[in-house]
Structure formats: structure tokens, C-alpha cells
Design a protein around this motif. Sequence first.
Motif, mmCIF file in Angstrom:
data_model
loop_
_atom_site.group_PDB
_atom_site.id
_atom_site.type_symbol
_atom_site.label_atom_id
_atom_site.label_comp_id
_atom_site.label_asym_id
_atom_site.label_seq_id
_atom_site.Cartn_x
_atom_site.Cartn_y
_atom_site.Cartn_z
ATOM 1 N N LYS A 112 55.561 -4.069 94.963
ATOM 2 C CA LYS A 112 54.980 -4.606 93.730
ATOM 3 C C LYS A 112 53.579 -4.056 93.492
ATOM 4 O O LYS A 112 53.203 -3.750 92.348
ATOM 5 C CB LYS A 112 54.931 -6.135 93.794
ATOM 6 N N LEU A 113 52.823 -3.933 94.569
ATOM 7 C CA LEU A 113 51.463 -3.409 94.439
ATOM 8 C C LEU A 113 51.471 -2.015 93.824
ATOM 9 O O LEU A 113 50.742 -1.736 92.861
ATOM 10 C CB LEU A 113 50.782 -3.389 95.818
ATOM 11 N N TYR A 114 52.339 -1.138 94.359
ATOM 12 C CA TYR A 114 52.309 0.254 93.909
ATOM 13 C C TYR A 114 53.275 0.551 92.754
ATOM 14 O O TYR A 114 53.184 1.609 92.148
ATOM 15 C CB TYR A 114 52.548 1.182 95.093
ATOM 16 N N TYR A 115 54.154 -0.401 92.435
ATOM 17 C CA TYR A 115 54.983 -0.245 91.227
ATOM 18 C C TYR A 115 54.191 -0.686 89.992
ATOM 19 O O TYR A 115 54.254 -0.056 88.936
ATOM 20 C CB TYR A 115 56.267 -1.067 91.354
ATOM 21 N N ASN A 116 53.434 -1.768 90.160
ATOM 22 C CA ASN A 116 52.711 -2.333 89.013
ATOM 23 C C ASN A 116 51.314 -1.741 88.823
ATOM 24 O O ASN A 116 50.696 -1.959 87.772
ATOM 25 C CB ASN A 116 52.576 -3.849 89.171
ATOM 26 N N HIS A 117 50.826 -1.031 89.820
ATOM 27 C CA HIS A 117 49.447 -0.537 89.752
ATOM 28 C C HIS A 117 49.359 0.900 90.252
ATOM 29 O O HIS A 117 50.108 1.305 91.143
ATOM 30 C CB HIS A 117 48.513 -1.408 90.608
ATOM 31 N N CYS A 118 48.431 1.619 89.683
ATOM 32 C CA CYS A 118 48.018 2.913 90.235
ATOM 33 C C CYS A 118 46.549 2.748 90.602
ATOM 34 O O CYS A 118 45.657 2.924 89.753
ATOM 35 C CB CYS A 118 48.191 4.044 89.227
ATOM 36 N N PRO A 119 46.266 2.365 91.863
ATOM 37 C CA PRO A 119 44.886 2.047 92.248
ATOM 38 C C PRO A 119 43.886 3.166 91.980
ATOM 39 O O PRO A 119 42.741 2.896 91.603
ATOM 40 C CB PRO A 119 45.005 1.754 93.749
ATOM 41 N N LEU A 120 44.306 4.427 92.134
ATOM 42 C CA LEU A 120 43.376 5.526 91.866
ATOM 43 C C LEU A 120 43.003 5.593 90.387
ATOM 44 O O LEU A 120 41.841 5.826 90.032
ATOM 45 C CB LEU A 120 43.987 6.862 92.297
ATOM 46 N N GLU A 158 40.701 14.445 85.976
ATOM 47 C CA GLU A 158 42.107 14.470 86.389
ATOM 48 C C GLU A 158 42.268 13.872 87.772
ATOM 49 O O GLU A 158 41.444 14.083 88.666
ATOM 50 C CB GLU A 158 42.626 15.913 86.384
ATOM 51 N N LEU A 159 43.367 13.156 87.918
ATOM 52 C CA LEU A 159 43.702 12.593 89.223
ATOM 53 C C LEU A 159 44.296 13.684 90.114
ATOM 54 O O LEU A 159 44.732 14.735 89.619
ATOM 55 C CB LEU A 159 44.709 11.462 89.053
ATOM 56 N N PRO A 160 44.349 13.447 91.432
ATOM 57 C CA PRO A 160 45.044 14.389 92.311
ATOM 58 C C PRO A 160 46.521 14.487 91.922
ATOM 59 O O PRO A 160 47.055 13.630 91.205
ATOM 60 C CB PRO A 160 44.884 13.763 93.700
ATOM 61 N N ASN A 161 47.178 15.516 92.393
ATOM 62 C CA ASN A 161 48.604 15.684 92.113
ATOM 63 C C ASN A 161 49.421 14.572 92.750
ATOM 64 O O ASN A 161 49.143 14.143 93.871
ATOM 65 C CB ASN A 161 49.085 17.045 92.637
ATOM 66 N N PHE A 162 50.452 14.129 92.013
ATOM 67 C CA PHE A 162 51.363 13.114 92.534
ATOM 68 C C PHE A 162 52.673 13.787 92.945
ATOM 69 O O PHE A 162 53.126 14.724 92.290
ATOM 70 C CB PHE A 162 51.640 12.042 91.481
ATOM 71 N N GLY A 163 53.264 13.259 94.029
ATOM 72 C CA GLY A 163 54.532 13.800 94.502
ATOM 73 C C GLY A 163 55.721 13.093 93.885
ATOM 74 O O GLY A 163 55.579 12.309 92.928
ATOM 75 N N ASP A 164 56.905 13.333 94.446
ATOM 76 C CA ASP A 164 58.131 12.768 93.875
ATOM 77 C C ASP A 164 58.726 11.653 94.733
ATOM 78 O O ASP A 164 59.902 11.322 94.602
ATOM 79 C CB ASP A 164 59.166 13.876 93.665
ATOM 80 N N PHE A 165 57.906 11.064 95.622
ATOM 81 C CA PHE A 165 58.387 9.937 96.407
ATOM 82 C C PHE A 165 58.702 8.765 95.479
ATOM 83 O O PHE A 165 57.912 8.416 94.605
ATOM 84 C CB PHE A 165 57.351 9.528 97.453
ATOM 85 N N LYS A 166 59.882 8.152 95.657
ATOM 86 C CA LYS A 166 60.305 7.018 94.834
ATOM 87 C C LYS A 166 59.809 5.723 95.482
ATOM 88 O O LYS A 166 60.231 5.380 96.587
ATOM 89 C CB LYS A 166 61.821 6.997 94.692
#
Length: 796
Positions: free
Chosen positions: A755-763, A776-784
Motif C-alpha cells: 500500500k505504501l508504494y502502490y499509493n505513493h511515490c516517496p521520491l 527529473e527523477l531517477p530511472n524507474f525499473g519494471d518491477f511490479k
Amino acid sequence: MNIKDQLEWEVECLDRGSRAYYNNQDRLREQGQGDTTDAMSTLIRERLEDAASDLEATIGKGKAGVHNKYNSLIVRVAQGDYLRVSYIALKTVLAMLTTQKRGLTRICAAIGSRIEVDLKCQMFEAKHPAYFDTVRRSFAEQNVTDFNHKQKVMMKKFGDFDILWNNLSVSEKTALGARLVKSLLNTFGDLVFIKKEFRHGKQTWVMDTTVEFDEWAAEIEKEVGLLNPSYLPLKIQPRDWTSLTDGGYFSPRMKMPFVKCRGKKHKQFVAEHVPEMHIKAVNKMQKTAWQINEEVLSVQEEIYQKGLRIGMPSNVPIKPPEFPDHLKDVEKEHLTEEQKEELTEWKVLAKNAYGKEINRKGKILAFIQSHKLAKELRNWDKFYFVYNCDFRGRLYCATAGLSPQGADIAKGLLRFAEPKVLGYRGVYWLAIQGANTFGYDKASYDDRVKFIEDMELQIQAVVDDPITHRNIWGNADKPYQFLAFCFEWENCKFGRDPRAYSHIPVGLDGSCNGLQHYSAMLRDPIGAKATNLTDNEKPEDIYQYVADATTRKLQNIDHPYAAVWLRVGISRKCAKRPVMTLPYGATQQSARTYILEYVEDNWAQFELDETHKFQLAKFLTPILWAAIGDVVIAAREGMDFLRKHVGNDYTKWITPIGFPVYQYYKDVPHNRVRTQLEGNIVLATKDIENIGKPAKFSQKNGVAPNFVHSLDSTHLVMTVCETDYDAYAMIHDDFGTHAADAGRLQVAIQEQFYKLYYNHCPLTEWRNQCVENPVELPNFGDFKIEDILKAKYFFG
């Protein structure tokens, strides 16, 4: 127990804290260190600059002849630093007055002597800095605080070298001291004075303190003593926190803040953003009732009495390596490159030994305090702990030492006061607790349970005679928690009686939790798998990942030390501390320190002369550091992003659940007085709230670890708030409850992290609050992120 009993106990807590404080102040005076008591230190910090200013202003007003001669002497010895000579003079006066050495001539001579010693030490350090540092370090390591002893040792070492020095005569030293005393009387005339007394049949001049000064010093100590209660466990449930200042202990004199703030602006920021979810979580945790595990305490007592030291700090001091004899007489500017390297090596080894010795002493003190408290609490049916928050939102127990957040030796002594029936799933999780505390925690859960089932005979032997069979439990990763498990496992008939009651907490620990957070927020598939955010068949071990990557790099290096490391092997333990501390601001230099400690702890495997220790650690450090970079890519990018975009003001942000984080790191201009043997002191700065500016270096270096700490506290608080168990044992990234509820807790941990990381992008949230211009934020990967819900080894 009732409120009356608790209030009486809190009076005892206040008295104990005060007594400990007063005893310490008395001990300083008895040891001739009255100048280091809090009252005297306060006086020096607040008024020393006045004395130095008086000395400097009047130094040129002396008349011709003898006065001018000694004024010139002061100019020569002060070398422009009137604070230093005034500091030495004032410390000497205060030290002698508190030991009743009040003769004026004696005081003046002592001041002159101490100033001369300081000058000789300055010359000693300038000529032979490394050797001088060796001697000074030895004082710190041995906790030598007596000036006379330090002077005797340092002057003997000074005499071992051919350093040209013209000693001051007795009359010069006395006159020098007299001139400084005069300046002190001009400044501190309300506190000290000189008078005539009859001694041995004749009149003599003495120095004394005024009645007003004595009363002021006593009042200072009284006030400080009252502000130092012992925050011990409570006899009844703590008061719920209802505001930032109201909760925890019952007595107003035991009052503590819910959030530890560092300044007025910090307090205002917290007051504007009251962390309601943190308050709710703390109130739940404070309802947990505890008691002493009598079986473990009895074993600890016997281990301690017999000096077996299992899981206890060593009583053998750690001594640093001797300074190289052949470098003692070599001037700094004449050192060869090889000698400079040797000197650097010695400094690192000495610093490491010094740090380990400080750590050893701290552990001894913590053990003694927690052991003593446990023996006092052993007859209590139950007790409770108060919690509050640090500035990042992490929850801490107010009681130090013996607490659910203490070291293994303390945690093994604590168990839940209210037992709970295990049930079949509780038996399963209790067995996992046994395997984890033994150190068998990288296998599947089923394999861990089988490991414990196969240990039945050994565990029975431990329960029957823990001392004789101490080699079984004493070699566990967490010996006293494993010992507590052994008693519990035998009580449930080695897992065959699910109707048995269980008392001990079962802890579910994150896998390098800082990197788990960075992997989730950056959707890093590599970091996610390595830190068990995915559904792995068995636990992944990121420390072994790095160890293996390091080994592969060593295989391609043609160097004698590479061969040594390959022969010994790069273990996960070698890589563990450099990796686990990376999210919290670790550097390559700190990694070298951890590797050196690993080398020292496992030196027998290397089969080399001890002179190779440092070189082996130095050789491996950049290789292992590069291996960390190969494995931990996204986390480093996230940390670099945070550091890069810290602004010029105080960095502050609100976490996803509303906790106000404020980095109150501040550069305040101040005067620091440095002496060679009298120590150093930072003088009081007036109006500290309204001067100074944000400390750029600290703001930048602190943001990455503080950010991830604010997120692990967020996860913990969310988990506590969304569950309702009979008991909680929570430690940042190690969540615990009854064995019967451990399975449900594990699910809750996964759900709340999701829930923390689905509902929020802390960065993103941090950037929007802390960065003025769009970046710009750092690159995001494809981890689900939903894969966390299937990650059974995420916490466990």
C-alpha cells in the motif's frame, strides 16, 4: 498495581537519576577534576571570553620595569590566543579550589606550570605529530583524566627527544600565573576573591569562592539533577499520548516530548503537522505487558559469575598497535613515501582499535545496567515501556539497555507477560524463530522447521543443563534469544503440543531493509529479487550476491593479495556490513573499516604475519565497493538524487503518512578553545536560535539515510495501525508478536508495504516538497509492486 504505585515508582525513578548525577559530580571533585563538573563547565563556557578580553585589553597597560617584563612574557606564551591561556588559568583555579588547595602562590605557580606544559606539548606535536598523537590516544583509551598523570607521562616522552627548550624559572611561572589571576579577578570578582588567612602561625594570601558562587553552583547541580530521571519500565500501562507533550509517564517531572526536536523552528514545524498515525501506533505498542524470563536470567547470572562471557562483552581491553619505533625520530617533512604509507596504516589500525575499545566499554556498561535492572524486575508480574519518536519518525523505547529494542543479551531476558496458545501455525512460527536466532535463516521456512525438529536432543540437553551444554546455544547468532527459544520449545513438547502457551516474541526481520525500500520506490527488479521483494523459492541473500561478485572480480586480478582472498574466500559476513550500511550513508572509507574488522576477527584463516592486516583490507575495499555498485545500482541512483537536490535551507518534508521530518543541522559560529592536556571546550553562543545557518555538508550527507529511515518508520507505523494483536515487539525493520499471530503479522507487513508504494511515490513527494525547480527523477525499473504480496521471504 495502580496509579498510586506507579507515581511512587516514578518518584524513585527521579531520585535514582538525581542520585546518579550527584554522585558523578561528587566523584569528579574527589578526583581533583572539580573544574569539569557541570557547574564549572557552564561558568567557563559562558564567561571565559570576558576574561580573555580583559587580559588582552590590559596587557599593554603595564608600567615600565617588572610589570612590562611579565606582560611581555604573557604575550610570548599566549601567541595571540588569549582564550587558551585564560582557559588554562581558570581551569587550574577551579580545580584547586574544589580540592581546597587555596594558597595564592601555589595557585599562581600551578597556572604558570600548566601553561608551560601546554607550550612544550605544542612544540612536541609540531616536531613529532604521529608519536604525540599516539601518547594522547593512549590517554583516551585508558580513560586517563588526571592532569598530573598526563603531564608526567607527556613530559617524560618530551624528554626522550632532543627538543630545544628553555624552561621558565619558578619566579617567571609564578608571576605569569599572578598576572592571569589578576585578570580573572577583574572578570570573576563576584565569584572568587583573595584574602589573608593565618596558616602555621603566619599570614598568607589565599583564594576562595564567594557564598553567592557556592549557592549558584549548588543550584545549577540541583536543577540539572532533577532533569535527569531514570526512564525505567512502568508498573502499569503508560498514559496514552494525546498530544505532542502529553503521554507516557504519569508524573509531570517525568515529562518527555513525543517527537525529539532540535530547535524552535523544528518544534514549530512538528506542531503544524502533528503525526497522528505515529501517536496511534505508539499507544498500541505501549499496551504490551512484559516480564523477565527467569530461566534465561538464571543462566545469565551463572555465566556472569563464572566468567564464561557467552554473548557478553570481553573484560580484556583492546590495545592499539604500538607506534613504529623506527619512525619516532623522523621529522614529518623527512618521511619517505614508504614511511608515510606505514604511518597511514598505523593510524587506521590505531583508530580502529580505539573505536572497538569504546564500543567494548559501552557494551559492558549496557550489560551491567540491563542485568542489574532485570534482577530488580524479576519479581514483577508485568511491566510496560514508554515510546516516543526521533526526528525521522523512528519509534524508540524510553528505557535504554533492558528493552525490546536492546541487544540480544537484553532481548533474551524479556518475554510477553500474557502468554498465548500456540496453535499449529504458532508451533510452525516458533520453530522458525528458533532457526533464525540460531543463524539458520537463509533456508526455506520448511527447512528451518526441520532443522529445529532435528535438534531435539541438543535442545533437550540445553534445557536440562544450559551451562554444561553452552557450546550448543552459546554459538548461536543470537545466543540468549535462542536459549529462550529452547525453553519454550521444550515447553510445547518440541512442537508436538499446539495447546501449549508461548511467551516469547517471534521476530520477522527485513532483508537489508534500506535497500528493500529503495528497490520498491524505484521499481528495481534486480534489487527487488536480491532483497526478497519477489516470490523466491528460498530466501535470496544480497550479501552473498556481493560476495560472489567480489570473488569473480578477484579471479581476474593478478596480485598476491587476490590469491590470499581467494584462498580464504569472500564470505557473506565480509560483505554484510558494507552492504547493509550503504542506504544509511556508508562510504568506501567506512567499508574499509568494516573489512578490516572482519580481517581481524578471522585472522587465523589468513595464515600471514600481522603486518598484512591493513594491506589486505585496503586491497579488497575498492574491489568489494565496485561489486556493491554492480549489484546495488538503483539504490545508489536514488541516494545520489536526494543528495544532489538538497537546497540551501533546512531540508524538511512530510512522509506519506504525515510525519514531519526536519533536518535541523545548523552551523553556528562559536569559539572553540583547544589545549594539549586540559581538553577542549566550545564556548557558549548567545541567542543560538537566531544566528547561524543550515549546515550544507550535514544537510547533504544526512538526507539519504534520514529519508529511508523515515520510510521504514512509515512502514512500521502503518503495520501497527492496521493490525490488532495482543502484543508488539517492534524494532525499525524487525517486527515481532506472539508466535500464534506471526503468520498474520507477516501478511500485514506485506500488505502495508504494498500500500505504501502502490499509493505513493516517496521520491516524487520529496521532490515536490524540497526542490524549487522541476527536476527529473531517477530511472524507474519494471518491477511490479504487487509482487510483494507474494514475497513470502520479504520479512521473515
